[in-house]
Design an enzyme around this catalytic site. Structure first.
Site, PDB file in Angstrom:
ATOM      1  N   TYR A 217       0.837  -1.198   0.000  1.00  0.00           N
ATOM      2  CA  TYR A 217       0.000   0.000   0.000  1.00  0.00           C
ATOM      3  C   TYR A 217       0.878   1.256   0.000  1.00  0.00           C
ATOM      4  CZ  TYR A 217      -3.310  -3.456   1.965  1.00  0.00           C
ATOM      5  OH  TYR A 217      -4.072  -4.562   2.212  1.00  0.00           O
TER       6      TYR A 217
ATOM      7  N   HIS B 185       0.926 -11.813   2.922  1.00  0.00           N
ATOM      8  CA  HIS B 185      -0.022 -11.039   2.122  1.00  0.00           C
ATOM      9  C   HIS B 185      -0.397 -11.773   0.841  1.00  0.00           C
ATOM     10  CE1 HIS B 185      -1.022  -6.699   0.551  1.00  0.00           C
ATOM     11  NE2 HIS B 185      -2.074  -7.489   0.590  1.00  0.00           N
TER      12      HIS B 185
END
Length: 352
Positions: free
Chosen positions: A58, A126
């Site tokens: 991100y 992730h």
């Protein structure tokens, strides 16, 4: 890591509503460096949202969070132990995938530096669909080593794919004699999809998981008026045109009733999370936020469906369900799903 290991109850530390750091990224915002991150965090913490979820993927969320959390605006009121920091390994900006033990350790070291902290409360692997079973297990093993070194507190898995999460949670328990502490799944416990609730929670509990994070309760920004969010990277949303039109139709139906689809959608997700709560098991909801207005709206929405103690320090840290509001909302939930029609439980990605 012997068979006598007792998992720490992360579920007791996390608030019902968690601040999602993806809102401070180029994925969802054209220029996240303009966001007043410190002010948003302070307001969130003041209302009991004392947990943040982010990721190196991100970009530049970790850097912005580290800068904000080190400002006097935060440090004068909150110490590091007052909040939970969650980040991830394995998926990096530029479509780089690296679950190797060396890559995991390097990623954790970089995240510690960016977030300006000596330890990370939670580190997820992730989007584990980009790794094999063995690569995931090796990554978890390295994170467990980092727990022994005091750099990480809890280990988790994240993915859209519920069956894959369940399978690998079992493999982790078999390999290391302990379960993963937390699982994060996104966009599948909301008005558009109940897959997490129907298919995932029981399987995760069976694998010994005590905490599940439901992120993207608005289906990655689909369940709102005006279309999906777009950042510097353009339109990233996987929803097809038909589903997008149906979502706008649902938003119009809610507007005609004096409601916003986003608020109704968040109330639904928080209702189902509270309904799933059991002793030693909890579902927490992660909401991505990019503006102070979004934060305030989400807090007000949460306090409508969740009962918090009255007083000057009303907090979302440990609320209970407002059953009266949940009953009032049932016709709204039914109407949204009626308008969504054939798109209810549509999967954004093929199974893994």
């Amino acid at each position: 890591m012997g068979s006598q290991y007792t998992p720490p109850l992360l579920s007791q530390k996390l608030p019902s509503l968690i601040l999602g750091g993806a809102g401070f990224s180029y994925i969802t915002h054209p220029d996240p460096k303009l966001i007043p991150v410190a002010k948003i965090i302070k307001q969130a913490f003041n209302h009991g949202m004392r947990a943040i979820d982010t990721s190196p993927f991100y970009e530049p969320s970790e850097e912005l969070l580290g800068q904000a959390l080190s400002q006097a605006e935060i440090t004068d009121s909150y110490s590091r132990s007052d909040y939970v920091l969650m980040t991830k390994v394995g998926r990096l900006p530029g479509d780089i995938i690296d679950y190797s033990p060396t890559g995991v350790r390097k990623s954790v070291t970089t995240s510690l530096q960016r977030l300006r902290t000596t330890y990370l409360d939670v580190v997820f692997c992730h989007d584990i669909e980009f790794a094999t079973d063995e690569e995931t297990l090796e990554a978890v093993g390295e994170l467990l080593d980092l727990i022994e070194e005091g750099k990480v507190r809890y280990v988790g898995l994240s993915s859209y794919h519920i069956n894959l999460l369940s399978k690998r949670a079992v493999l982790v328990r078999e390999r290391f004699g302990r379960p993963v502490d937390v699982i994060q799944n996104y966009a599948q416990m909301n008005l558009q999809s109940s897959n997490l609730e129907v298919e995932g929670l029981r399987a995760f509990k069976s694998a010994g998981v005590s905490c599940v994070c439901n992120s993207s309760p608005l289906a990655i920004g689909l369940l709102r008026s005006g279309g999906v969010p777009q950042g510097k990277q353009g339109d990233f949303h996987p929803a097809p045109t038909g589903l997008r039109k149906a979502a706008q139709g649902a938003a119009d139906a809610m507007a005609a009733r004096g409601e916003s689809l986003a608020a109704v959608g968040l109330r639904y997700a928080l209702w189902r999370a509270e309904a799933a709560k059991q002793e030693g098991f909890r579902v927490n909801t992660i909401v991505g936020i990019s503006t102070m207005a979004e934060l305030i709206e989400n807090i007000e929405t949460a306090m409508k469906i969740l009962k918090v103690e009255d007083g000057p320090n009303r907090s979302l840290s440990n609320p209970t369900l407002n059953t009266v509001q949940a009953s009032k909302d049932l016709p709204l939930y039914e109407k949204v799903q009626e308008v969504l029609g054939e798109w209810v439980n549509y999967s954004f990605f093929p199974p893994k």
